[in-house]
Motif scaffolding. Structure first.
Motif, PDB file in Angstrom:
ATOM      1  N   GLY A 164       0.790  -1.226   0.000  1.00 23.48           N
ATOM      2  CA  GLY A 164       0.000   0.000   0.000  1.00 23.48           C
ATOM      3  C   GLY A 164       0.823   1.277   0.000  1.00 23.48           C
ATOM      4  O   GLY A 164       0.267   2.377   0.113  1.00 23.48           O
ATOM      5  N   ASN A 167       0.051   4.236  -2.641  1.00 23.95           N
ATOM      6  CA  ASN A 167      -1.130   5.039  -2.284  1.00 23.95           C
ATOM      7  C   ASN A 167      -0.806   6.001  -1.145  1.00 23.95           C
ATOM      8  O   ASN A 167      -1.259   7.155  -1.143  1.00 23.95           O
ATOM      9  CB  ASN A 167      -2.292   4.132  -1.879  1.00 23.95           C
ATOM     10  CG  ASN A 167      -2.847   3.335  -3.054  1.00 23.95           C
ATOM     11  OD1 ASN A 167      -2.727   3.751  -4.201  1.00 23.95           O
ATOM     12  ND2 ASN A 167      -3.456   2.195  -2.766  1.00 23.95           N
ATOM     13  N   GLU A 168      -0.020   5.528  -0.174  1.00 21.01           N
ATOM     14  CA  GLU A 168       0.334   6.377   0.972  1.00 21.01           C
ATOM     15  C   GLU A 168       1.208   7.549   0.544  1.00 21.01           C
ATOM     16  O   GLU A 168       1.002   8.689   0.977  1.00 21.01           O
ATOM     17  CB  GLU A 168       1.055   5.538   2.040  1.00 21.01           C
ATOM     18  CG  GLU A 168       1.355   6.310   3.313  1.00 21.01           C
ATOM     19  CD  GLU A 168       1.969   5.443   4.405  1.00 21.01           C
ATOM     20  OE1 GLU A 168       2.310   5.994   5.469  1.00 21.01           O
ATOM     21  OE2 GLU A 168       2.107   4.221   4.183  1.00 21.01           O
ATOM     22  N   GLU A 170       1.409   8.841  -2.507  1.00 26.59           N
ATOM     23  CA  GLU A 170       0.627   9.731  -3.365  1.00 26.59           C
ATOM     24  C   GLU A 170      -0.269  10.640  -2.536  1.00 26.59           C
ATOM     25  O   GLU A 170      -0.383  11.846  -2.813  1.00 26.59           O
ATOM     26  CB  GLU A 170      -0.205   8.916  -4.346  1.00 26.59           C
ATOM     27  CG  GLU A 170      -0.942   9.767  -5.365  1.00 26.59           C
ATOM     28  CD  GLU A 170      -1.584   8.945  -6.463  1.00 26.59           C
ATOM     29  OE1 GLU A 170      -1.796   9.497  -7.559  1.00 26.59           O
ATOM     30  OE2 GLU A 170      -1.863   7.749  -6.221  1.00 26.59           O
ATOM     31  N   ALA A 171      -0.891  10.088  -1.501  1.00 30.83           N
ATOM     32  CA  ALA A 171      -1.768  10.883  -0.641  1.00 30.83           C
ATOM     33  C   ALA A 171      -0.964  11.941   0.121  1.00 30.83           C
ATOM     34  O   ALA A 171      -1.396  13.098   0.236  1.00 30.83           O
ATOM     35  CB  ALA A 171      -2.509   9.971   0.343  1.00 30.83           C
ATOM     36  N   LEU A 202       6.380   7.454  -8.047  1.00 32.62           N
ATOM     37  CA  LEU A 202       4.962   7.295  -8.387  1.00 32.62           C
ATOM     38  C   LEU A 202       4.764   7.106  -9.885  1.00 32.62           C
ATOM     39  O   LEU A 202       3.900   6.335 -10.310  1.00 32.62           O
ATOM     40  CB  LEU A 202       4.166   8.511  -7.899  1.00 32.62           C
ATOM     41  CG  LEU A 202       3.976   8.603  -6.374  1.00 32.62           C
ATOM     42  CD1 LEU A 202       3.373   9.947  -5.999  1.00 32.62           C
ATOM     43  CD2 LEU A 202       3.093   7.453  -5.871  1.00 32.62           C
ATOM     44  N   ARG A 206       2.890   3.734 -12.045  1.00 32.03           N
ATOM     45  CA  ARG A 206       1.626   3.920 -12.740  1.00 32.03           C
ATOM     46  C   ARG A 206       1.127   2.600 -13.319  1.00 32.03           C
ATOM     47  O   ARG A 206       1.922   1.780 -13.773  1.00 32.03           O
ATOM     48  CB  ARG A 206       1.777   4.958 -13.855  1.00 32.03           C
ATOM     49  CG  ARG A 206       1.892   6.385 -13.324  1.00 32.03           C
ATOM     50  CD  ARG A 206       2.069   7.389 -14.426  1.00 32.03           C
ATOM     51  NE  ARG A 206       2.100   8.751 -13.904  1.00 32.03           N
ATOM     52  CZ  ARG A 206       2.423   9.814 -14.609  1.00 32.03           C
ATOM     53  NH1 ARG A 206       2.743   9.674 -15.892  1.00 32.03           N
ATOM     54  NH2 ARG A 206       2.435  10.999 -14.056  1.00 32.03           N
ATOM     55  N   TYR A 207      -0.184   2.445 -13.321  1.00 35.09           N
ATOM     56  CA  TYR A 207      -0.755   1.174 -13.786  1.00 35.09           C
ATOM     57  C   TYR A 207      -0.464   0.955 -15.270  1.00 35.09           C
ATOM     58  O   TYR A 207      -0.098  -0.144 -15.686  1.00 35.09           O
ATOM     59  CB  TYR A 207      -2.262   1.145 -13.530  1.00 35.09           C
ATOM     60  CG  TYR A 207      -2.888  -0.183 -13.905  1.00 35.09           C
ATOM     61  CD1 TYR A 207      -2.833  -1.262 -13.030  1.00 35.09           C
ATOM     62  CD2 TYR A 207      -3.506  -0.360 -15.147  1.00 35.09           C
ATOM     63  CE1 TYR A 207      -3.390  -2.491 -13.369  1.00 35.09           C
ATOM     64  CE2 TYR A 207      -4.048  -1.583 -15.506  1.00 35.09           C
ATOM     65  CZ  TYR A 207      -3.987  -2.646 -14.602  1.00 35.09           C
ATOM     66  OH  TYR A 207      -4.519  -3.857 -14.955  1.00 35.09           O
TER      67      TYR A 207
END
Length: 278
Positions: A164, A167-168, A170-171, A202, A206-207
């Motif tokens: 995770g 996400n952390e 990026e937030a 990041l 990326r997906y």
């Protein structure tokens, strides 16, 4: 060509060297690296000193260089397939070398594909570092390693668990709270570097694989610029600096106050009518 033959022919400063094969034990013999794994260093095991932020950037650059070499291997590029701090080993000078090529794969290019890849029905890797695209399709490309590299960058930056973590980060970046999750044991990171490193990481995660940065053309340049930044420790001692001009003295003169000044500067000071040193 077998994997052993491939590894035995590869030589690079940032890849662990294959020394030989023990057929009886069915084992490969690699060079010994005295500082263990990057994971051990990040966890602070064996009472070792934390890695400084400068050292972490150099390690990131070493990893980047090793991956670029693998991906540009001829006649076929090679995907490491399991990049993580456990598989990054450090020698006595903390030069890092990629290790554990157990699931590395040569990348093939067919008449119907644009990007070299390897397809498998046996999904292998380490959760937290695995490319979501690989999990969904079973296709390994060089961009698989780029995703893993992004997570490793975040580990170097924060010291946190990989699960995770994108996400952390990026937030935290979006809410201007990145400094709250930075690993302070690495010392005082320059703010501009933490943000640039976080953004690079990041992008790597990326997906969409085509949106990830090219390691050779983009990532390496960013890391190299960080390594080449001036170091406060490299500045000249203060007694070489003229208190008046704040520049290195070429013609130092000791004044009556006991301080040393640049000759021209103290001469100009006195010619302007001052009766005592500054």
């Amino acid at each position: 060509m077998t994997r052993v033959e491939t590894l035995s022919r590869m030589r690079h400063p940032n890849l662990v060297t294959l020394i030989g094969v023990c057929r009886e034990a069915k084992a490969l013999v690699f060079e010994f690296l005295s500082n263990g794994s990057l994971e051990n260093c990040l966890q602070g095991e064996h009472q070792r000193e934390p890695l400084s932020w400068r050292m972490r950037i150099r390690i990131a650059a070493d990893i980047c260089t090793g991956l670029i070499f693998l991906h540009s291997n001829k006649p076929k590029g090679i995907a490491h397939g399991d990049l993580k701090p456990d598989n990054v080993l450090l020698d006595n000078s903390f030069v890092c070398k990629l290790a554990d090529f157990g699931i590395s794969r040569p990348l093939d290019l067919t008449n119907t594909t644009v990007t070299p890849y390897h397809r498998t029905n046996q999904i292998k890797g380490t959760m937290g570092y695995m490319d979501p695209g690989y999990i969904a399709s079973g296709e390994i490309t060089a961009q698989y390693d780029v995703y893993s590299f992004g997570v490793v960058l975040m580990r170097l930056l924060t010291g946190k668990s990989p699960l995770g973590l994108p996400n952390e980060v990026e937030a935290a970046l979006s809410n201007d709270m990145l400094q709250d999750i930075i690993d302070t044991s690495a010392g005082e990171w320059p703010t501009e570097y933490t943000e640039e490193l976080a953004r690079l990481a990041l992008r790597c995660c990326r997906y969409e694989r085509k949106e990830r940065p090219n390691l050779a053309n983009e990532a390496w340049g960013i890391l190299q610029a960080m390594m080449n930044c001036p170091d406060d420790k490299c500045k000249p001692p203060t007694f070489f600096i003229c208190p008046m001009t704040q520049e290195i003295m070429r013609d130092p003169h000791i004044a009556a106050d006991g301080f040393t000044y640049e000759g021209e500067a103290i001469k100009d000071w006195l010619q302007r009518g001052h009766k005592c040193p500054p």
